[in-house]
Scaffold this active site. Structure first.
Site, PDB file in Angstrom:
ATOM      1  N   ASP A 149      -1.131   5.272  -6.958  1.00  0.00           N
ATOM      2  CA  ASP A 149      -1.653   4.326  -5.676  1.00  0.00           C
ATOM      3  C   ASP A 149      -1.633   2.855  -6.340  1.00  0.00           C
ATOM      4  O   ASP A 149      -2.294   2.668  -7.148  1.00  0.00           O
ATOM      5  CB  ASP A 149      -3.070   4.680  -5.062  1.00  0.00           C
ATOM      6  CG  ASP A 149      -3.567   3.862  -4.050  1.00  0.00           C
ATOM      7  OD1 ASP A 149      -2.972   3.862  -2.997  1.00  0.00           O
ATOM      8  OD2 ASP A 149      -4.668   3.458  -4.398  1.00  0.00           O
ATOM      9  N   ASP A 157       0.719  -1.169   0.180  1.00  0.00           N
ATOM     10  CA  ASP A 157       0.006  -0.204  -0.046  1.00  0.00           C
ATOM     11  C   ASP A 157       0.707   1.178  -0.046  1.00  0.00           C
ATOM     12  O   ASP A 157       1.364   1.668   0.953  1.00  0.00           O
ATOM     13  CB  ASP A 157      -0.836   0.070   1.219  1.00  0.00           C
ATOM     14  CG  ASP A 157      -2.047   0.958   1.078  1.00  0.00           C
ATOM     15  OD1 ASP A 157      -1.716   1.878   0.185  1.00  0.00           O
ATOM     16  OD2 ASP A 157      -3.360   0.909   1.937  1.00  0.00           O
TER      17      ASP A 157
END
Length: 437
Positions: A317, A119
């Site tokens: 992301d 992440d």
């Protein structure tokens, strides 16, 4: 950056907590060891993953489910740039909002292997620990590690976690992640990434969780904050890493996470990394335009401009599946896409509003950044039904909420590219690399 497109990309389902059997081990074909400074990366639906869904849905149902769960991820990211600590929960269903790419990480002495989600928009690592309420059946047995210890309330790290509390002499914290809440003890132990042991790595040892957003075996934060992998291994890896994400159809470990400046690609183009002081962990870049085929679409500059005060701009992301653009940017892209398709009948599927049952004639879409262009072949922007009858533009407008100012370049658009995060030199490099096998 341009290559011929691969075979059509099939649709897979997002992870569902109710359907996961975490007790099963990895297929023996998947036990290729990590080596050197490189960790293998795989998708949650590969044959190497214990997280594959146990039931099948129709293509349309799976697309709607992915879109719904991606929406939770976008709301989570919007909450970060807005500086809010509470994220809206989608009504009517539980949302599993986990990042979709995983690496093997060994924790403790002797080492216990966990599959931790990558992440780039979070800092701290978390793992479910023995006795955790609401966690999966696969947990880190801290009592079996001779190098495990809790972090004291007076330690500097205790002030670097959200909502710190003091549990006797040990530091604890609480946070909201997507649709979940997490209560954890702040702990330290030896963490091994590929061949490198990192003694005294600080992470959250989860004691209780609610909701379905927390990755089952843990999360590895690749952001830029003080508790991130970059910060805690700065002397080892000089705050530099890269990854190549395999496509959803990859059946094995074919992606890779490379740590440190050694063995990174030399022939690569860069764009500056921007920093938002309010949310310094996020990887902002300056997206200045989008090209459909050879035509640059007419996007208002205000839709792309970086603004640290409002959080507006564009981030890279790893946890969002489909790229989301603020409405003026998306409409400009979509309208040019439709124009190029001529009189072909357009249909919609959930949040995808540009779908066709005829062959797509747009060969590429190009993201234009300061200093470099990234040209995507069809596999990076089209999503196909498994039956082959419907093809959709796999991008959408940002969610209509109070902070829909953020453009998110998501992992489908990153697949089969090497993304190099060179934090000391404040730059992001991208090069085409086929890592799907």
């Amino acid at each position: 950056m341009r290559t011929s497109s691969l075979s059509p990309l099939p649709i897979f389902l997002y992870l569902s907590m109710a359907l996961i059997h975490l007790g099963q081990g990895l297929n023996t074909k998947c036990n290729t060891p990590d080596s050197g400074l490189t960790l293998q990366v795989y998708h949650v639906y590969s044959q190497c993953s214990p997280f594959k869904p146990s039931t099948s849905l129709s293509w349309e149902e799976s697309v709607l489910q992915m879109q719904s769960k991606d929406q939770a991820r976008l709301l989570f990211l919007s909450s970060l740039v807005a500086g809010r600590s509470i994220v809206p929960i989608a009504s009517g269903r539980q949302i599993f909002q986990s990042p979709t790419y995983i690496v093997r990480v060994k924790v403790g002495t002797p080492a216990q292997t966990l599959l931790m989600a990558l992440d780039t928009s979070n800092d701290a690592a978390w793992v479910p620990c023995s006795g955790c309420v609401g966690c999966s059946s696969t947990v880190f047995a801290s009592s079996k590690s001779t190098t495990f210890k809790n972090v004291g309330c007076g330690a500097a790290q205790c002030q670097q976690v959200p909502n710190p509390t003091c549990l006797g002499s040990s530091c604890g914290f609480n946070l909201t992640y997507g649709s979940s809440t997490v209560a954890a003890n702040l702990s330290q132990d030896t963490v091994r990434l590929a061949a490198d042991p990192v003694p005294g790595y600080t992470f959250g040892c989860i004691q209780k969780t609610t909701g379905s957003s927390v990755p089952p075996q843990g999360l590895l934060g690749l952001g830029r904050g003080p508790l991130s992998l970059l910060s805690q291994t700065q002397s080892l890896y000089q705050s530099t890493f890269s990854y190549c994400l395999p496509s959803f159809k990859s059946l094995n470990f074919s992606g890779s996470l490379r740590l440190g400046p050694i063995s990174q690609p030399k022939n690569i183009k860069y764009t500056p990394l921007l920093k938002n002081p309010r949310r310094s962990s996020l990887y902002y870049v300056n997206l200045i335009g989008i090209r459909v085929g050879r035509r640059v679409v007419d996007i208002p500059q205000s839709a792309l401009s970086f603004n640290p005060t409002t959080g507006a701009g564009t981030i890279i992301d790893s946890g969002t599946v489909f790229t989301r653009l603020v409405q003026p940017a998306y409409l400009a892209l979509r309208n040019e896409f439709r124009r190029r398709m001529g009189n072909a009948t357009v249909s919609s599927l959930g949040g995808f509003d540009t779908c066709y049952s005829v062959p797509i004639t747009i060969p590429t879409i190009t993201f234009m950044f300061n200093g470099m262009n990234v040209t995507l072949p069809q596999d990076n922007f089209l999503i196909h039904s498994t039956a082959g009858s419907i093809t959709c533009l796999a991008m959408a407008s940002a969610p209509d909420n109070v902070n829909s100012v953020l453009n998110v370049i998501a992992n489908m658009q990153q697949q089969n590219h090497r993304f190099l995060f060179d934090v000391p030199n404040a730059r992001l490099g991208v090069a085409r690399e086929l890592c799907t096998k």
